[in-house]
Design an enzyme around this catalytic site. Structure first.
Site, PDB file in Angstrom:
ATOM      1  N   CYS A  23       0.864  -1.185   0.000  1.00 12.45           N
ATOM      2  CA  CYS A  23       0.000   0.000   0.000  1.00 12.45           C
ATOM      3  C   CYS A  23       0.895   1.227   0.000  1.00 12.45           C
ATOM      4  CB  CYS A  23      -0.880  -0.011   1.243  1.00 12.45           C
ATOM      5  SG  CYS A  23      -1.927   1.441   1.372  1.00 12.45           S
TER       6      CYS A  23
ATOM      7  N   HIS B 285      -9.260  -3.869  -1.715  1.00  7.57           N
ATOM      8  CA  HIS B 285      -8.258  -3.142  -0.928  1.00  7.57           C
ATOM      9  C   HIS B 285      -8.716  -1.699  -0.695  1.00  7.57           C
ATOM     10  CE1 HIS B 285      -3.923  -2.143   0.118  1.00  7.57           C
ATOM     11  NE2 HIS B 285      -4.410  -0.942  -0.164  1.00  7.57           N
ATOM     12  N   GLU B 286      -9.197  -1.050  -1.756  1.00  7.07           N
ATOM     13  CA  GLU B 286      -9.567   0.365  -1.636  1.00  7.07           C
ATOM     14  C   GLU B 286     -10.865   0.536  -0.819  1.00  7.07           C
ATOM     15  OE1 GLU B 286      -7.179   2.119  -2.269  1.00  7.07           O
ATOM     16  OE2 GLU B 286      -6.086   0.861  -3.679  1.00  7.07           O
TER      17      GLU B 286
ATOM     18  N   HIS C 156     -10.063   0.588   2.723  1.00 10.11           N
ATOM     19  CA  HIS C 156      -9.604   1.915   3.186  1.00 10.11           C
ATOM     20  C   HIS C 156     -10.800   2.753   3.648  1.00 10.11           C
ATOM     21  CE1 HIS C 156      -5.297   2.412   2.532  1.00 10.11           C
ATOM     22  NE2 HIS C 156      -5.366   1.813   1.360  1.00 10.11           N
TER      23      HIS C 156
HETATM   24 ZN    ZN Z   1      -3.805   0.947   0.315  1.00 12.26          ZN
END
Ligand code: ZN
Length: 136
Positions: A85, A126-127, A130
């Site tokens: 990341c 993954h995003e 976040h």
């Molecule tokens: Zn990330």
């Protein structure tokens, strides 16, 4: 406008809020920042530029693809992998799903429901993490 990348783990651990039309300038800033970091990342979430709103940009067929208020509505094909990341150093283990169905809005706030698989699905997961304050 390109923004600095946030690496503050306390900030990144906070949940983001729904995105509205008033946030569109921040969406454009995220796209600019993503383009400026293309050599080292395949996706970014708003909180990585200090905006606690739910929108992300990912690399999709070599173009920046914006998803506003994205949500995984179904998933299948669990696997374990390792990810990096831009906001962290090193790589960490993550559980992902091979196939996902995502609901999101585009920059005109039109609603979409779309299926994604493989690497693109992994980036989206993954995003979206976040947006929920999860950094890998
Ligand atoms: Zn990330």
């Amino acid at each position: 406008m390109q923004k600095a990348i946030v690496r503050d783990t306390f900030f990144l651990a906070q949940k983001s809020q729904e995105t509205s039309r008033e946030d569109l300038q921040d969406v454009r800033d995220l796209v600019d920042t993503f383009k400026a970091n293309r050599d080292q990342c395949v996706g970014m979430a708003a909180n990585m530029i200090g905006v606690k709103k739910r929108f992300i940009v990912i690399d999709f067929m070599n173009l920046p693809f914006v998803m506003i208020n994205p949500k995984v509505i179904s998933k299948s094909g669990r696997y374990e992998t390792e990810e990096g990341c831009l906001s962290l150093s090193g790589r960490r283990k993550a559980v992902r799903y091979q196939n996902i169905t995502v609901s999101y809005q585009d920059m005109q706030f039109q609603k979409h429901t779309q299926e994604f698989t493989g690497y693109t699905a992994q980036i989206i997961q993954h995003e979206i993490d976040h947006c929920d304050g999860i950094v890998i």
